[in-house]
Design an enzyme around this catalytic site. Structure first.
Site, mmCIF file in Angstrom:
data_model
loop_
_atom_site.group_PDB
_atom_site.id
_atom_site.type_symbol
_atom_site.label_atom_id
_atom_site.label_comp_id
_atom_site.label_asym_id
_atom_site.label_seq_id
_atom_site.Cartn_x
_atom_site.Cartn_y
_atom_site.Cartn_z
ATOM 1 N N GLY A 39 4.814 -15.239 -81.903
ATOM 2 C CA GLY A 39 5.797 -16.297 -81.714
ATOM 3 C C GLY A 39 5.790 -16.889 -80.319
ATOM 4 C CG HIS B 134 0.454 -19.429 -80.900
ATOM 5 N ND1 HIS B 134 1.326 -19.539 -79.850
ATOM 6 C CD2 HIS B 134 0.123 -18.114 -80.954
ATOM 7 C CE1 HIS B 134 1.525 -18.356 -79.303
ATOM 8 N NE2 HIS B 134 0.804 -17.464 -79.943
ATOM 9 C CG ASP C 18 -5.240 -12.438 -76.642
ATOM 10 O OD1 ASP C 18 -4.716 -11.927 -75.651
ATOM 11 O OD2 ASP C 18 -4.782 -13.455 -77.199
ATOM 12 C CB SER D 118 -0.244 -17.020 -72.212
ATOM 13 O OG SER D 118 0.476 -15.822 -72.386
HETATM 14 P P1 AMP Z 1 -0.024 -13.934 -79.593
HETATM 15 O O1 AMP Z 1 1.148 -14.664 -80.171
HETATM 16 O O2 AMP Z 1 -0.104 -13.970 -78.106
HETATM 17 O O3 AMP Z 1 -0.183 -12.550 -80.178
HETATM 18 O O4 AMP Z 1 -1.312 -14.722 -80.065
HETATM 19 C C1 AMP Z 1 -1.554 -14.980 -81.438
HETATM 20 C C2 AMP Z 1 -2.955 -15.527 -81.568
HETATM 21 O O5 AMP Z 1 -3.063 -16.737 -80.817
HETATM 22 C C3 AMP Z 1 -4.030 -14.578 -81.043
HETATM 23 O O6 AMP Z 1 -5.156 -14.622 -81.914
HETATM 24 C C4 AMP Z 1 -4.348 -15.165 -79.681
HETATM 25 O O7 AMP Z 1 -5.654 -14.873 -79.241
HETATM 26 C C5 AMP Z 1 -4.191 -16.654 -79.964
HETATM 27 N N1 AMP Z 1 -3.975 -17.392 -78.719
HETATM 28 C C6 AMP Z 1 -3.053 -17.127 -77.765
HETATM 29 N N2 AMP Z 1 -3.183 -17.988 -76.726
HETATM 30 C C7 AMP Z 1 -4.220 -18.800 -77.038
HETATM 31 C C8 AMP Z 1 -4.852 -19.900 -76.372
HETATM 32 N N3 AMP Z 1 -4.460 -20.319 -75.173
HETATM 33 N N4 AMP Z 1 -5.897 -20.499 -76.991
HETATM 34 C C9 AMP Z 1 -6.325 -20.078 -78.210
HETATM 35 N N5 AMP Z 1 -5.761 -19.063 -78.890
HETATM 36 C C10 AMP Z 1 -4.725 -18.427 -78.322
#
Ligand code: AMP
Length: 279
Positions: free
Chosen positions: A31, A37, A150, A185
């Site tokens: 989230g 995302h 990631d 992020s």
């Molecule tokens: P998270 O909500 O941080 O767990 O991220 C969910 C998904 O979004 C994961 O697969 C992350 O690698 C991806 N994600 C997060 N930040 C980015 C970004 N800046 N660019 C591309 N994918 C992202």
């Protein structure tokens, strides 16, 4: 968009899609959604008939309780973004729904989990693997989309899918950045405007590494990169590693597939990023 909390509701909804031969793309998230995302959701929409997104701040993957407590939550805003992005199903389970029983599973990802995030966040990847496996069991997606942001997590998930023989295709999506190069992020919400601007030093350092990888020994270049970030007030490198992007092991000399990985504290906020180097 259908919004559900219970496993049975996810399955009923997705079984309905599958019954008519539609493919399911899945995007797991924690989230506080941003364009990174949304790029995954866009990729999922272009490759699959139906897109399911989960929002779940997974307690098992936080080795630092303060980080978990401060993780941004903005469910209503996220739901609106997902609706507009054309998401078909939003799954927002509770901890009880995800983990009805005590979790005892312990995965072994060998050398992939012993460096970088695995070294500095003990238990993190086990928590990630447990939650992703649980989601795959519930959603049974044909494709699942993960960000290269990631990168080590992506490697672990590919390994999880191989080890557990899970019938899903993992799709990697490129990192989306702000104009100054800072990788998007959810944790960036906790940065001050000044920190956000100064965080450009991470991407600048990656570009420096990419420009110098052919002309400098890896060790000297690594040291130089660490110094470049540490000299920015309020920034402190936890690790900076130039590694092979398949094995994730540090490189002693340059090879194709070299990638720079970093974890940096900007004040109290821990940022991670990585970039392929130009060999
Ligand atoms: P998270 O909500 O941080 O767990 O991220 C969910 C998904 O979004 C994961 O697969 C992350 O690698 C991806 N994600 C997060 N930040 C980015 C970004 N800046 N660019 C591309 N994918 C992202």
């Amino acid at each position: 968009m259908v919004r559900v909390v219970e496993r049975s509701d996810v399955q009923r909804c997705l079984d309905g899609y599958r019954a008519t031969g539609e493919t399911i793309g899945f995007v797991p998230t924690m989230g506080a959604l941003h364009e990174g995302h949304l790029s995954l959701i866009k990729a999922a929409k272009s490759q699959t008939d139906r897109v399911a997104v989960s929002i779940f701040v997974n307690p098992l993957q936080f080795n630092n309780p303060a980080d978990f407590d401060k993780y941004p939550v903005q469910l209503e805003q996220d739901a609106k973004l997902l609706q507009d992005a054309g998401c078909d199903l939003l799954f927002t389970p509770t901890v009880q729904v995800m983990y009805p029983n005590e979790v005892t599973k312990s995965y072994d990802f060998g050398m992939l989990e012993n460096t970088m995030e695995g070294e500095f966040r003990p238990g993190h990847f086990n928590g990630v693997a447990v939650v992703v496996k649980a989601f795959f069991d519930i959603v049974k997606p044909d494709f699942a989309f993960f960000g290269e942001k990631d990168y080590q997590q992506l490697s672990i998930i590919r390994q999880l899918v191989r080890q557990e023989n899970i019938p899903v295709e993992i799709v990697a999506c490129p990192t989306i950045r702000e104009e100054n190069g800072l990788a998007l992020s959810s944790r960036n919400l906790r940065l001050t405007n000044e920190q956000r601007k100064a965080a450009a030093c991470i991407y600048d350092t990656f570009k420096y590494a990419s420009d110098h990888i052919k002309s400098m020994p890896v060790e000297a270049l690594t040291k130089q990169c660490i110094d470049m970030i540490n000299k920015v007030p309020g920034f402190e490198v936890e690790y900076f590693v130039i590694a092979d992007e398949r094995s994730l092991q540090p490189l002693r000399k340059i090879e194709t597939g070299a990638r720079a990985f970093v974890a940096v504290y900007a004040g109290e906020v821990r940022l991670i990023d990585n970039m392929a180097l130009n060999i």
